[in-house]
Design a protein around this motif. Structure first.
Motif, short mmCIF file in Angstrom:
data_model
loop_
_atom_site.label_atom_id
_atom_site.label_comp_id
_atom_site.label_asym_id
_atom_site.label_seq_id
_atom_site.Cartn_x
_atom_site.Cartn_y
_atom_site.Cartn_z
N VAL A 159 1.62 14.19 0.08
CA VAL A 159 2.63 13.57 -0.81
C VAL A 159 1.94 12.83 -1.95
O VAL A 159 2.55 12.59 -2.98
CB VAL A 159 3.59 12.61 -0.08
N VAL A 160 0.69 12.45 -1.76
CA VAL A 160 -0.08 11.81 -2.83
C VAL A 160 -0.59 12.91 -3.76
O VAL A 160 -1.20 13.88 -3.31
CB VAL A 160 -1.25 10.99 -2.25
N GLU A 161 -0.30 12.75 -5.05
CA GLU A 161 -0.65 13.79 -6.02
C GLU A 161 -2.16 13.82 -6.29
O GLU A 161 -2.85 12.82 -6.11
CB GLU A 161 0.06 13.53 -7.36
N GLY A 162 -2.62 14.98 -6.72
CA GLY A 162 -3.98 15.07 -7.25
C GLY A 162 -5.07 15.35 -6.22
O GLY A 162 -6.24 15.35 -6.56
N LEU A 163 -4.69 15.59 -4.96
CA LEU A 163 -5.70 15.90 -3.95
C LEU A 163 -5.85 17.41 -3.80
O LEU A 163 -4.95 18.18 -4.14
CB LEU A 163 -5.30 15.27 -2.60
N VAL B 181 0.84 -1.20 0.00
CA VAL B 181 0.00 0.00 0.00
C VAL B 181 0.88 1.25 0.00
O VAL B 181 0.70 2.16 -0.81
CB VAL B 181 -0.94 0.01 1.24
N LEU B 182 1.86 1.28 0.90
CA LEU B 182 2.72 2.46 1.01
C LEU B 182 3.58 2.62 -0.24
O LEU B 182 3.79 3.74 -0.72
CB LEU B 182 3.59 2.36 2.27
N ASP B 183 4.07 1.51 -0.79
CA ASP B 183 4.86 1.58 -2.02
C ASP B 183 4.05 2.20 -3.15
O ASP B 183 4.57 2.97 -3.95
CB ASP B 183 5.31 0.18 -2.46
N ALA B 184 2.77 1.84 -3.21
CA ALA B 184 1.92 2.34 -4.29
C ALA B 184 1.54 3.81 -4.08
O ALA B 184 1.38 4.56 -5.03
CB ALA B 184 0.66 1.49 -4.39
N ARG B 185 1.43 4.22 -2.82
CA ARG B 185 0.91 5.55 -2.52
C ARG B 185 2.00 6.63 -2.42
O ARG B 185 1.78 7.76 -2.83
CB ARG B 185 0.14 5.53 -1.18
N GLY C 123 -3.64 7.30 3.10
CA GLY C 123 -4.98 7.28 2.48
C GLY C 123 -5.47 8.67 2.12
O GLY C 123 -4.98 9.67 2.64
N ASP C 124 -6.45 8.73 1.23
CA ASP C 124 -6.96 10.03 0.75
C ASP C 124 -7.43 10.93 1.89
O ASP C 124 -7.15 12.13 1.89
CB ASP C 124 -8.13 9.82 -0.22
N ALA C 125 -8.13 10.37 2.86
CA ALA C 125 -8.70 11.20 3.93
C ALA C 125 -7.60 11.86 4.74
O ALA C 125 -7.61 13.08 4.96
CB ALA C 125 -9.60 10.35 4.83
N ALA C 126 -6.62 11.07 5.19
CA ALA C 126 -5.54 11.63 6.00
C ALA C 126 -4.68 12.59 5.17
O ALA C 126 -4.27 13.64 5.65
CB ALA C 126 -4.68 10.51 6.58
N GLN C 127 -4.44 12.22 3.92
CA GLN C 127 -3.62 13.07 3.06
C GLN C 127 -4.27 14.44 2.86
O GLN C 127 -3.61 15.47 2.94
CB GLN C 127 -3.42 12.38 1.70
N MET D 210 10.14 10.01 -1.66
CA MET D 210 9.53 10.41 -0.39
C MET D 210 9.54 9.28 0.63
O MET D 210 8.81 9.32 1.62
CB MET D 210 8.08 10.85 -0.63
N ARG D 211 10.32 8.22 0.35
CA ARG D 211 10.42 7.15 1.34
C ARG D 211 11.84 6.60 1.34
O ARG D 211 12.58 6.73 0.36
CB ARG D 211 9.42 6.04 1.07
N HIS D 212 12.19 5.99 2.45
CA HIS D 212 13.53 5.44 2.58
C HIS D 212 13.68 4.25 1.62
O HIS D 212 12.74 3.45 1.48
CB HIS D 212 13.75 5.00 4.03
N PRO D 213 14.85 4.12 0.97
CA PRO D 213 15.02 3.04 -0.01
C PRO D 213 14.77 1.64 0.57
O PRO D 213 14.39 0.73 -0.16
CB PRO D 213 16.49 3.18 -0.44
N GLU D 214 15.01 1.47 1.88
CA GLU D 214 14.71 0.16 2.49
C GLU D 214 13.53 0.21 3.45
O GLU D 214 13.47 -0.55 4.44
CB GLU D 214 15.96 -0.38 3.20
N ASP D 215 12.61 1.14 3.19
CA ASP D 215 11.34 1.21 3.94
C ASP D 215 11.50 1.48 5.43
O ASP D 215 10.69 1.03 6.24
CB ASP D 215 10.52 -0.09 3.75
N MET D 216 12.56 2.19 5.80
CA MET D 216 12.77 2.50 7.21
C MET D 216 11.87 3.67 7.66
O MET D 216 11.59 3.81 8.84
CB MET D 216 14.23 2.87 7.49
N TRP D 217 11.48 4.53 6.72
CA TRP D 217 10.53 5.60 7.03
C TRP D 217 9.81 6.02 5.76
O TRP D 217 10.26 5.73 4.65
CB TRP D 217 11.21 6.81 7.69
#
Ligand SMILES: [Fe+2]
Length: 341
Positions: A295-299, A102-106, A279-283, A111-118
């Protein structure tokens, strides 16, 4: 005898599991300090039934606390502002990798650590503000701020401030350490006053006439457009905004970011919380409540932010945020050498 013992064990295991299900929670250590964030956490509880417990504080203090608590820490999430700070947490071994499709797609890859640390969840741009009445040709790039034409005009906060360390970190990345030192030295020569106060105080300096040019994050000005800010509200029309480096490297941006702590006792709930933030709501919430960019485009953006940005939007610096963290130490050394207090 044996059967009785195992029956008792089975019962207590079941009771334990039921107890856990009834009391799902996630513990967040956050240095975000915006009153409006309450709604953000509530949204997660409403969606998932998971209780959010929050400890707010200064980022360095929270990191010291995490370190002192070690494997006994109740914290599941460390959340902070500025890539430089999340880098410090990572460097101190306080985070663990958390992969999520989910996070990879969003979340965009830079905007994320290369090894998913943050993961980063909201953006703020560091832009140039100027007095429309006094500055005919405002600086169009960060490098321009060192130009002789602006001698005695620039107000900016201290060099120990993490936002400035990250900005200089990006200049080091794009132009090298030598050019970064020339730049910092040139800006110091253009100071209207010794560094003091926060980003909002630099804007107040423009209103009071002490400075003609300042640098600050976008949400501080947006806040003055949309609510009462002492010394600014009612005077925002005199302040012009430049989103720098549109023809070159893009405007420097920074983030609010979060990762799962190394010893998280509620890892599943923690991952669910991070996914919720994407998610859209939090974003949309980051923008509507605190005037940050999702960070999610288009909102949709908040009205104040929409008012600030150039028509057609702006180009942002796409440098991976990890680099800003890696350049922190060099940035502080260069600021010191340039005499930027
Ligand atoms: Fe801030």
């Amino acid at each position: 005898m044996i059967r009785t013992v195992s029956a008792v064990l089975a019962t207590s295991v079941l009771a334990g599991a039921a107890g856990m299900a009834a009391a799902q929670e996630v513990n967040i250590y956050t240095s975000r300090h915006y009153d409006t964030d309450e709604r953000l956490y509530q949204g997660f509880t409403e969606e998932t039934g998971i209780t959010v417990n929050r400890i707010e504080g200064n980022a360095d203090e929270l990191m010291a606390r995490l370190q002192a608590e070690g494997s006994n820490s109740p914290a599941d999430i460390f959340m902070t502002v500025d890539a430089g700070r999340i880098y410090r947490a990572l460097d101190a071994g306080l985070l663990q990798s958390a992969h999520s499709d989910v996070l990879d797609a969003r979340i965009p890859v830079e905007m994320r650590h290369p090894e998913d640390m943050w993961y980063a969840f909201s953006l703020r741009a560091r832009v140039i503000y100027y007095d429309r009445n006094d500055v005919e040709n405002p600086p169009q790039t960060y490098l321009d701020l060192a130009n002789d034409a602006y001698e005695g005009m620039v107000c900016i906060r201290s060099s120990s401030n993490i936002y400035n360390l990250s900005l200089l970190g990006s200049i080091i990345h794009h132009h090298g350490e030598e050019a970064a030192l020339d730049w910092a030295t040139g800006v110091v020569e253009n100071f209207a006053r010794d560094p003091q106060g926060g980003d909002t105080d630099q804007l107040r300096g423009i209103v009071s006439g002490e400075c003609e040019i300042s640098i600050g994050n976008t949400y501080y000005f947006a806040r003055a457009l949309s609510s009462d800010v002492d010394g600014l509200t009612g005077s925002t029309d005199m302040i012009g905004i430049v989103f720098p480096n549109q023809e070159t490297t893009g405007t420097h941006v920074n983030v609010s970011a979060a990762g799962i702590t190394a010893h998280s006792p509620n890892r599943d709930a923690a991952l669910a919380f991070l996914e919720y933030l994407s998610g859209d709501a939090a974003q949309a919430y980051f923008s509507s409540q605190n005037n940050e960019f999702p960070v999610v485009e288009g909102l949709d953006l908040s009205d104040a932010l929409s008012e600030m940005i150039p028509e057609g939007g702006f180009t942002r610096d796409m440098t991976n945020l990890s680099i800003l963290g890696e350049n922190q130490a060099a940035a502080q050394r260069i600021f010191n050498e340039a005499g930027w207090e």
